[in-house]
Every structure is written in C-alpha cells, then in structure tokens.
Design an enzyme around this catalytic site. Structure first.
Site, PDB file in Angstrom:
ATOM      1  N   LYS A   1      -5.228   1.021   2.156  1.00 38.40           N
ATOM      2  CA  LYS A   1      -4.014   1.535   2.361  1.00 38.40           C
ATOM      3  C   LYS A   1      -3.814   2.708   3.158  1.00 38.40           C
ATOM      4  CE  LYS A   1      -0.318   1.994  -1.162  1.00 38.40           C
ATOM      5  NZ  LYS A   1      -0.052   2.524  -2.576  1.00 38.40           N
TER       6      LYS A   1
HETATM    7  O1  G3P Z   1       2.261   2.763  -4.389  1.00 40.21           O
HETATM    8  C1  G3P Z   1       3.689   3.578  -3.918  1.00 40.21           C
HETATM    9  C2  G3P Z   1       4.372   3.906  -5.189  1.00 40.21           C
HETATM   10  O2  G3P Z   1       3.520   4.164  -6.271  1.00 40.21           O
HETATM   11  C3  G3P Z   1       5.146   5.021  -5.010  1.00 40.21           C
HETATM   12  O3  G3P Z   1       6.224   5.104  -6.192  1.00 40.21           O
HETATM   13  O4  G3P Z   1       7.290   6.311  -7.660  1.00 40.21           O
HETATM   14  O5  G3P Z   1       5.907   7.646  -6.300  1.00 40.21           O
HETATM   15  O6  G3P Z   1       8.010   6.765  -5.346  1.00 40.21           O
HETATM   16  P1  G3P Z   1       6.680   6.541  -6.410  1.00 40.21           P
END
Ligand code: G3P
Length: 218
Positions: free
Chosen positions: A83
């Site tokens: 990633k």
């Molecule tokens: O993998 C990306 C994801 O975890 C981001 O989610 O909820 O932190 O915006 P969030």
C-alpha cells in the site's frame, strides 16, 4: 464484487472469514497502531487466516524508503500487496513495483485525476476514500462513478477498491456502479445482513411453527 475486510484486528478477521465473507484484507498505519503489536507479526498471522490479497502500507514518504520497505514487506508472503500513498514519490514507487511484478494498492485517493495517475503508473488497486469525502460534504460515491467511467473509457486494468466505507449503502452503491472491491470495516459487515422485516417475519414463522411442530412426524 470482492469483499476485503478493513482491519488489523485478528479476531475480527477470523470472525468475518468464518462467515465466508473475506476475499482479502486491507490495513493501514492507524489500524495497525490500534493493535499495539509488531505489524510484521500481524501481517504474517493475517496471511495464515485469509488466502487472499493483504494490503500492508509503507511508512516512508520518500521513494527510496518506500522501495526498501516494499521489498521487505513483499518477502513476508506472496499475498502481500504494497500500500503506497498518493504522492509523486508514491506514484514513482508504484511504477517501479509494477515493473517488478509486485502488486500495489495506491491509497488516499480523493480525486479522479489522482486515480488516472495511479492507473497510468500501473497500480493493481486504487483506494478512493469515500467516507472521508462524505465527512466534508463532498460526494464520495460520485468519485467512484467518475473513476469507473474513466477506467472503462481507457481499459485501465487498475481495480477500484472502495475504501473508507462507513455504512451498508456505500457498499450497495459501489456494487451498483460495478466497483471491483469494497474494503469493509467489521462493524459494517455485520450490518449488511440486518433488516427489521426479516426479524419480524422470522419471529412470526417461529411462533406459527411452534403451534404445529408437535404434529410433525418425519
Ligand atoms: O483502508 C483505508 C480505510 O481504512 C480508511 O478508512 O474510516 O479511516 O476513513 P477511514
């Protein structure tokens, strides 16, 4: 549509895998920090639980550091996907890794122009963060539609991995648009099955069955 689970918590991954709903896993430094363990050990254990792509994010923001980390992460398991953040150094790293045959997931995507750059760099996946766009009153799902249209226009092979999902409707809209993958928090996975009319209907069936079950002779 493939379901990835968006967590570094092994119990959540095991529980979702037992439901048969996990085709892969995505993690990020914030999710890993919550676990308070050696991330490398977590990646190894995830790869033992799930036979599918496991996204492991680099911590470096410079090209050389990204590449050094990426090569070490890739050695953990064949299912590891690297990633990489959506930056100029990140695009360069994605291009090099793509040429080396190492799978990548370009993360922190918030615009169609970023997604075009990822596809041209040869990213395996691009992760548009729909929830974070919605959080600032900007249409996260509109971005998914734009990316899918653009990728279809030019037969780009990069897969759209919808991320930052906050609720089941993000998943439904992504599926209606034909997104390749959704990475879903465990809580949202458990919400997908819920419907009050199902609960009400089942309770009525159970109650009615109980009035005749003693008559049943198989
Ligand atoms: O993998 C990306 C994801 O975890 C981001 O989610 O909820 O932190 O915006 P969030």
């Amino acid at each position: 549509m493939r379901f990835f689970i968006d967590t570094a918590n092994l119990e959540e991954i095991r529980a979702a895998a037992e439901m048969g709903l996990v085709d892969g896993v995505t993690t990020n430094p914030s999710l890993l920090a919550k676990e308070g363990r050696n991330p490398i050990e977590i990646f190894r254990e995830i790869c033992q639980i799930v036979d599918g792509p496991v996204s492991a994010e680099v911590g470096s923001t410079e090209y050389d550091g990204m590449m050094a980390e990426a090569h070490k992460l890739a050695e953990i398991h064949p299912n590891i996907v690297i990633k990489i953040p959506m930056t100029l150094d990140g695009l360069r790293a994605v291009r090099t890794l793509s040429e080396e045959g190492i799978k990548t997931n370009q993360t922190l995507c918030f615009s169609p122009s970023q997604a075009i750059l990822s596809a041209k760099a040869g990213a395996t996946y691009v992760s548009p963060f729909v929830g974070r766009l919605d959080d600032i009153s900007s249409g996260g799902m509109d971005l998914i539609g734009q990316i899918i249209t653009i990728y279809d226009n030019y037969d780009f092979e990069t897969q759209v991995l919808v991320a930052s999902i906050r609720h089941p409707m993000h998943l439904v809209e992504a599926a209606l648009m034909g997104a390749d993958v959704a990475t879903i928090p465990y809580k949202v996975i458990t919400q997908l099955i819920k419907h009050p009319l199902t609960d009400i209907g089942l309770q009525r069936f159970v109650d009615d069955w109980n009035t005749v079950k003693d008559l049943v002779q198989f």
